[in-house]
Design an enzyme around this catalytic site. Structure first.
Site, short mmCIF file in Angstrom:
data_model
loop_
_atom_site.label_atom_id
_atom_site.label_comp_id
_atom_site.label_asym_id
_atom_site.label_seq_id
_atom_site.Cartn_x
_atom_site.Cartn_y
_atom_site.Cartn_z
N GLY A 1 -17.40 0.95 -1.86
CA GLY A 1 -18.27 2.10 -1.71
C GLY A 1 -19.67 1.92 -2.23
O GLY A 1 -20.57 2.69 -1.89
N PHE A 2 -19.89 0.88 -3.02
CA PHE A 2 -21.19 0.68 -3.66
C PHE A 2 -22.31 0.53 -2.65
O PHE A 2 -23.39 1.12 -2.80
CB PHE A 2 -21.11 -0.56 -4.55
CG PHE A 2 -22.36 -0.87 -5.30
CD1 PHE A 2 -22.71 -0.14 -6.43
CD2 PHE A 2 -23.20 -1.90 -4.89
CE1 PHE A 2 -23.87 -0.44 -7.13
CE2 PHE A 2 -24.36 -2.20 -5.58
CZ PHE A 2 -24.69 -1.46 -6.72
N TYR B 1 0.84 -1.18 0.00
CA TYR B 1 0.00 0.00 0.00
C TYR B 1 0.88 1.24 0.00
O TYR B 1 1.44 1.62 1.02
CB TYR B 1 -0.92 0.01 1.23
CG TYR B 1 -1.83 -1.20 1.33
CD1 TYR B 1 -2.08 -2.01 0.23
CD2 TYR B 1 -2.41 -1.53 2.54
CE1 TYR B 1 -2.91 -3.11 0.33
CE2 TYR B 1 -3.25 -2.62 2.65
CZ TYR B 1 -3.49 -3.42 1.55
OH TYR B 1 -4.31 -4.51 1.66
N HIS C 1 0.22 -11.87 0.74
CA HIS C 1 -0.74 -11.04 0.04
C HIS C 1 -1.34 -11.74 -1.17
O HIS C 1 -2.54 -11.72 -1.40
CB HIS C 1 -0.05 -9.74 -0.41
CG HIS C 1 -0.95 -8.56 -0.47
ND1 HIS C 1 -0.50 -7.28 -0.34
CD2 HIS C 1 -2.29 -8.46 -0.64
CE1 HIS C 1 -1.51 -6.43 -0.44
NE2 HIS C 1 -2.60 -7.13 -0.62
N SER D 1 -12.75 -5.05 1.33
CA SER D 1 -13.81 -4.41 0.55
C SER D 1 -15.19 -4.82 1.04
O SER D 1 -16.05 -5.23 0.26
CB SER D 1 -13.65 -4.75 -0.94
OG SER D 1 -14.39 -3.87 -1.74
N PRO D 2 -15.45 -4.72 2.34
CA PRO D 2 -16.73 -5.20 2.89
C PRO D 2 -17.92 -4.34 2.46
O PRO D 2 -19.07 -4.77 2.65
CB PRO D 2 -16.52 -5.12 4.40
CG PRO D 2 -15.50 -4.05 4.58
CD PRO D 2 -14.58 -4.18 3.41
N LEU D 3 -17.65 -3.17 1.89
CA LEU D 3 -18.72 -2.31 1.41
C LEU D 3 -18.73 -2.22 -0.11
O LEU D 3 -19.30 -1.30 -0.69
CB LEU D 3 -18.61 -0.91 2.03
CG LEU D 3 -18.82 -0.91 3.54
CD1 LEU D 3 -18.48 0.45 4.14
CD2 LEU D 3 -20.24 -1.31 3.89
N GLY D 4 -18.10 -3.20 -0.76
CA GLY D 4 -18.14 -3.23 -2.22
C GLY D 4 -17.54 -2.00 -2.86
O GLY D 4 -18.13 -1.43 -3.77
#
Length: 387
Positions: A261-262, A107, A177, A256-259
């Site tokens: 941002g989607f 990152y 990773h 990415s538990p919220l897709g």
């Protein structure tokens, strides 16, 4: 490897390594919700919810919601966040009960480890931090080179660099990773075991691996956690990875538990993405896919009204309700979004409610791929289950 409200080399690192595309962070803060804004005090932190619940990843105890810091050096839109504010968000997370902070050498590369290390220095011994190795990154310059590198000598050198940037003497949870097919996983486990023997690593895990690799890795050195993409928008791990983790006693950390941002409601049918935004090359966000996939957002909104919560909190709480050893790591660069994420800890479902919500989510078969084909080539995960 969350708007996101994220591991993620992550999405943008995946693209850079696999196809030479511009970097775009995996995790950014979700759309500011009225509930989150109302919770914040004058300084943006005073009245936030306090995370009281703890979960176990194997034998490692962490807060029920973590914080991913991948996008803190550069956002989706390639802007550079104000570094002192990133420190303040990390510190506010700790003050409100977050004890699990996710990072990686990829990152930045390197820069987010520095940001995290600077922010937690005064309370390092009270939190759990992660990092990752596996991409072919120059240990001195941070230059990303083609392909993967999990040679044992490289792993040990990479960890030394991470320890310096994180300002610590040990990494609580170290992930591979991406799995390097050129190096047997048993050799990787041996290198990690050496680091454990030296006290420089306490637990280890894998990200985006295949099932055979997971079983072989666990047999060589017990795995504490798996970190794969998982959300209402991508349910691939449900088919085999999560059942395998349950069988072996391994924790699961959704990136990415919220897709991306989607699921926060920040994207609608008219949304188009700027050059360099990773979502612009994910076909699930293409104009032909969005109208169908937005049904998931409507599900989250409907349940947010029922539970007096926000769509963000419903999406995170749904993940946590799947298994008691699932710990999402949404990321953000905005204080209001952090408070929104933390509030998911207080959202619960009765068995009947969860069954109803599960049915609504699984009735929607997402259209489009989560990543382009040449990027998916770096992942060993399986296709999502059919609804």
């Amino acid at each position: 490897m969350a708007i996101e409200n994220g591991p993620h080399i992550g999405r943008r690192g995946l693209l850079a390594a696999a196809g030479g595309l511009a970097l775009a962070p995996l995790l950014v803060g979700g759309a500011a919700s009225p509930a989150a804004a109302q919770a914040a005090g004058a300084d943006g932190t005073a009245a936030a919810s306090q995370i009281g619940n703890r979960r176990r990843l194997g034998t490692l105890e962490v807060s029920s919601v973590g914080l991913g810091v991948q996008n803190m050096h550069r956002t989706y839109q390639t802007t550079i966040p104000h570094r002192p504010e990133m420190h303040r968000i990390i510190q506010a997370a700790f003050e409100h009960g977050v004890t699990f902070f996710d990072c990686a050498e990829a990152y930045g590369p390197h820069e987010d480890e520095r940001i995290l290390g600077e922010a937690i220095e005064s309370f390092r011994d009270e939190v759990v931090i992660t990092s990752k190795f596996g991409w072919n990154i120059d240990l001195e310059t941070g230059e990303r080179r083609p392909g993967l590198n999990s040679r044992p000598e490289h792993i040990k050198q990479a960890v030394e660099g991470s320890l310096q940037r994180l300002r610590t003497d040990r990494i609580d949870l170290l992930y591979q990773h991406r799995v390097d097919p050129a190096v047997p996983i048993e050799d990787v486990a041996g290198a990690v075991q050496d680091l454990m023997n030296e006290g420089k690593v306490l637990h280890w895990g894998l990200s985006e691996m295949g099932l055979d690799t997971l079983r072989r890795a666990h047999a060589a050195l017990p795995v504490t956690a798996v970190q794969n993409e998982y959300s209402m928008l991508w349910r691939g791990p449900e088919a085999e990875v999560i059942p395998t983790c349950e069988e072996l006693g391994i924790g699961f950390v959704p990136w990415s538990p919220l897709g991306v941002g989607f699921l926060t409601g920040a994207i609608d049918e008219q949304t188009r993405f700027a050059e360099g935004d990773i979502r612009g090359v994910e076909t699930r966000f293409a104009p032909e896919s969005l109208p169908h996939n937005l049904q998931l957002v409507e599900v989250a909104r409907t349940w947010a009204e029922r539970k007096e919560a926000t769509p963000t909190q419903i999406a995170l709480a749904w993940l946590m309700a799947q298994k008691p050893w699932i710990v999402p790591i949404p990321g953000t660069t905005q204080m209001a979004h952090l408070l929104d994420n933390i509030g998911a800890d207080a959202v619960t479902f009765t068995p009947d409610e969860l069954a109803e919500l599960d049915q609504a989510v699984r009735a929607i078969e997402v259209q489009g791929q989560r990543l382009p084909d040449h990027v998916l080539a770096f992942s060993g995960v399986e296709a999502p289950p059919k609804s």
